[in-house]
Motif scaffolding. Structure first.
Motif, short mmCIF file in Angstrom:
data_model
loop_
_atom_site.label_atom_id
_atom_site.label_comp_id
_atom_site.label_asym_id
_atom_site.label_seq_id
_atom_site.Cartn_x
_atom_site.Cartn_y
_atom_site.Cartn_z
N LEU A 17 -0.70 10.03 -6.76
CA LEU A 17 -1.02 9.54 -5.42
C LEU A 17 0.13 8.71 -4.85
O LEU A 17 0.44 8.79 -3.66
CB LEU A 17 -2.31 8.72 -5.45
N THR A 18 0.76 7.90 -5.71
CA THR A 18 1.90 7.10 -5.28
C THR A 18 3.07 7.99 -4.86
O THR A 18 3.73 7.75 -3.84
CB THR A 18 2.35 6.14 -6.40
N LEU A 19 3.30 9.04 -5.66
CA LEU A 19 4.36 9.99 -5.32
C LEU A 19 4.10 10.63 -3.96
O LEU A 19 5.00 10.71 -3.11
CB LEU A 19 4.47 11.07 -6.40
N LEU A 20 2.88 11.09 -3.74
CA LEU A 20 2.54 11.73 -2.46
C LEU A 20 2.68 10.75 -1.31
O LEU A 20 3.17 11.11 -0.22
CB LEU A 20 1.11 12.27 -2.52
N ARG A 21 2.25 9.50 -1.54
CA ARG A 21 2.36 8.49 -0.48
C ARG A 21 3.81 8.30 -0.07
O ARG A 21 4.14 8.31 1.12
CB ARG A 21 1.78 7.16 -0.94
N TRP A 22 4.70 8.14 -1.06
CA TRP A 22 6.08 7.84 -0.71
C TRP A 22 6.87 9.06 -0.30
O TRP A 22 7.90 8.93 0.38
CB TRP A 22 6.75 7.07 -1.84
N LEU A 23 6.41 10.25 -0.66
CA LEU A 23 7.01 11.45 -0.09
C LEU A 23 6.76 11.48 1.42
O LEU A 23 7.65 11.82 2.21
CB LEU A 23 6.43 12.71 -0.74
N ALA A 24 5.55 11.09 1.81
CA ALA A 24 5.21 11.08 3.23
C ALA A 24 5.83 9.88 3.95
O ALA A 24 6.54 10.04 4.96
CB ALA A 24 3.69 11.06 3.40
N VAL A 25 5.59 8.67 3.41
CA VAL A 25 6.07 7.46 4.08
C VAL A 25 7.59 7.36 4.02
O VAL A 25 8.25 7.06 5.02
CB VAL A 25 5.42 6.21 3.45
N GLY A 26 8.14 7.62 2.83
CA GLY A 26 9.60 7.56 2.69
C GLY A 26 10.29 8.63 3.51
O GLY A 26 11.35 8.38 4.10
N GLY A 27 9.70 9.82 3.56
CA GLY A 27 10.29 10.87 4.37
C GLY A 27 10.27 10.53 5.84
O GLY A 27 11.26 10.75 6.57
N LEU A 28 9.15 9.99 6.33
CA LEU A 28 9.06 9.59 7.73
C LEU A 28 10.05 8.49 8.06
O LEU A 28 10.75 8.52 9.08
CB LEU A 28 7.63 9.13 8.04
N THR A 29 10.13 7.49 7.16
CA THR A 29 11.08 6.39 7.36
C THR A 29 12.51 6.90 7.38
O THR A 29 13.32 6.50 8.23
CB THR A 29 10.92 5.34 6.25
N ASN A 147 6.69 -4.56 2.27
CA ASN A 147 7.99 -4.99 1.78
C ASN A 147 8.82 -3.79 1.34
O ASN A 147 10.03 -3.72 1.56
CB ASN A 147 7.82 -5.96 0.61
N LEU A 148 8.14 -2.84 0.71
CA LEU A 148 8.83 -1.67 0.18
C LEU A 148 9.35 -0.78 1.30
O LEU A 148 10.46 -0.24 1.20
CB LEU A 148 7.87 -0.90 -0.73
N PRO A 188 11.11 5.53 -3.59
CA PRO A 188 10.94 5.49 -2.14
C PRO A 188 12.24 5.27 -1.37
O PRO A 188 12.51 5.95 -0.38
CB PRO A 188 9.97 4.32 -1.93
N ALA A 189 13.06 4.31 -1.84
CA ALA A 189 14.30 4.01 -1.14
C ALA A 189 15.30 5.17 -1.26
O ALA A 189 15.99 5.51 -0.29
CB ALA A 189 14.92 2.73 -1.69
N LEU A 190 15.37 5.77 -2.44
CA LEU A 190 16.29 6.89 -2.62
C LEU A 190 15.87 8.09 -1.78
O LEU A 190 16.70 8.75 -1.14
CB LEU A 190 16.37 7.28 -4.09
N PHE A 191 14.57 8.39 -1.76
CA PHE A 191 14.10 9.53 -0.98
C PHE A 191 14.35 9.29 0.50
O PHE A 191 14.78 10.20 1.23
CB PHE A 191 12.61 9.77 -1.24
#
Length: 420
Positions: A17-29, A147-148, A188-191
């Motif tokens: 779930l964390t991976l999916l969250r940051w794929l979406a949030v990190g990708g959008l960011t 923060n992340l 998240p930051a790398l993606f």
């Protein structure tokens, strides 16, 4: 046993779930910040070309300064502390406002257009933080994840300007609290950085990269020579930090009115520019960095002139960043000092650039990775040594007053992972 396996399944579910969250949030960011960073890079390149073709624009620097101060006042950002505010926001929970992104974009472009000596990355970190925080609120992220996402924005904008996603990722993690790395931010930051890099490439923005020249053979003598240069860069990093903070304090003490401060700074920069004559110390100075990395520097004291120009510009209230000026100062100093130590001037410029960056931001891991992404991995042993020494000997000084040095550079502190 059933409970044991249930725990494993539960942990796996949370990780997925964390991976999916940051794929979406990190990708959008990454997409949003990459688009903004690409636009920022293109605009700064354009205003730099305009200024170089029209050197008389420097005489509009006082008017530009007044517009910058007025803009921050009208938008209720008088107390904005720039990059320091972004760094502090990750710890204190007070997130930057969206209007900061537009303000720093506009004011940095205006500073570069009229010949102020400033960089770009400080503005980039502010744009990244100011864009990512509203995204986090829109997505209803928790405080920790807020923060992340700010870290993601910082790394994405840094990548957009320099094209160094790995160094940008580690830098955003390392610069907040020296001695502590939040590894949960790594993916998240790398993606976000990788998505940002893709966006800037689509927009035609070019990444920074240079050819490493004059690399010596690995030997005790070469290591000693590089170590000597690193020690000098550590001392120079202290001088640069003192000059940057000292100039700002002196401006405020002598001229409490921000309009008077920025007018005085503009007039001083104009006077120095007219006296110096070449225009090499106005703007970011990327051409001088490239020349130094090829072993050519106009005058041995070029690093000192850039230090003075930058302190007068940013201390007065003009906007931009300190890292590209750091590259300028480090590369020109290394180019001038290297022959005295028996090193090739081009190689000395590369070592000086990375070592001074490390000394002023206190980010040794990010600095080593930066050297690899900028110059390739062939000289990584020398760069690692230079960063280790510069970090150790630069003390508690930093370009960012809100940066927190959690653990001493001089004494180790080990944490027992089994302690409860």
């Amino acid at each position: 046993m059933d409970r044991h396996w249930n725990e494993y399944f539960h942990d796996g579910e949370l990780a997925a779930l964390t991976l999916l969250r940051w794929l979406a949030v990190g990708g959008l960011t990454g997409a949003v910040c990459g688009a903004a960073g690409g636009a920022f890079s293109l605009v700064l390149n354009w205003v730099t070309q305009v200024r170089e073709l029209n050197p008389w624009l420097i005489f509009f620097m006082p008017a530009a300064g007044l517009v910058i101060v007025w803009s921050y006042h009208v938008l209720d950002m008088d107390n904005d502390s720039g990059t320091n505010q972004i760094i502090a926001s990750v710890r204190n929970g007070e997130k930057p406002r969206l209007r900061l992104a537009a303000l720093i974009f506009f004011s940095t472009a205006l500073t570069h257009l009229t010949g102020g000596s400033a960089g770009r990355e400080g503005a980039a970190l502010q744009i990244g933080g100011a864009l990512s925080a509203p995204l986090g609120r829109l997505l209803h992220l928790s405080e920790r994840n807020m923060n992340l996402i700010v870290l993601c924005g910082m790394s994405a904008l840094f990548t957009a300007l320099f094209g160094t996603p790995v160094a940008a990722t580690v830098f955003s993690m390392e610069v907040i609290s020296v001695g502590i790395l939040q590894y949960s931010a790594l993916f998240p930051a790398l993606f976000s950085s990788l998505v940002s890099l893709g966006m800037t490439q689509l927009m035609g923005a070019e990444a920074e990269s240079w050819t490493l020249m004059g690399l010596p053979d690995l030997s005790p003598l070469a290591l000693l020579q590089v170590g000597g240069l690193a020690v000098l860069c550590a001392l120079l990093s202290i001088a640069f930090c003192v000059a940057m903070h000292g100039s700002a304090h002196l401006y405020r003490r002598l001229l409490p009115n921000p309009y008077a401060r920025i007018l005085a700074g503009a007039l001083l920069v104009i006077a120095l520019s007219v006296l110096e004559g070449s225009g090499a110390y106005n703007g970011a100075g990327s051409d001088v960095i490239t020349a130094a990395l090829a072993g050519q520097v106009a005058v041995p004291w070029a690093f000192l002139l850039k230090l003075v120009f930058t302190a007068l510009t940013l201390g007065a209230g003009f906007r931009g960043g300190e890292i590209v000026p750091t590259f300028f100062i480090g590369s020109t100093f290394g180019c001038a000092a290297a022959p005295l130590l028996g090193l090739d001037p081009a190689f000395g410029a590369a070592v000086g650039l990375v070592a001074l960056f490390c000394g002023v931001v206190n980010c040794p891991l990010a600095s080593i990775l930066l050297s690899v992404e900028l110059f390739g991995g062939s000289g990584v042993i020398f760069f690692a040594l230079a960063c280790a020494l510069s970090y150790l000997l630069s003390g508690k000084f930093s370009l960012y007053s809100s940066q927190k040095i959690v653990y001493s550079k001089l004494e180790p502190r080990f944490i027992d992972a089994n302690a409860r």
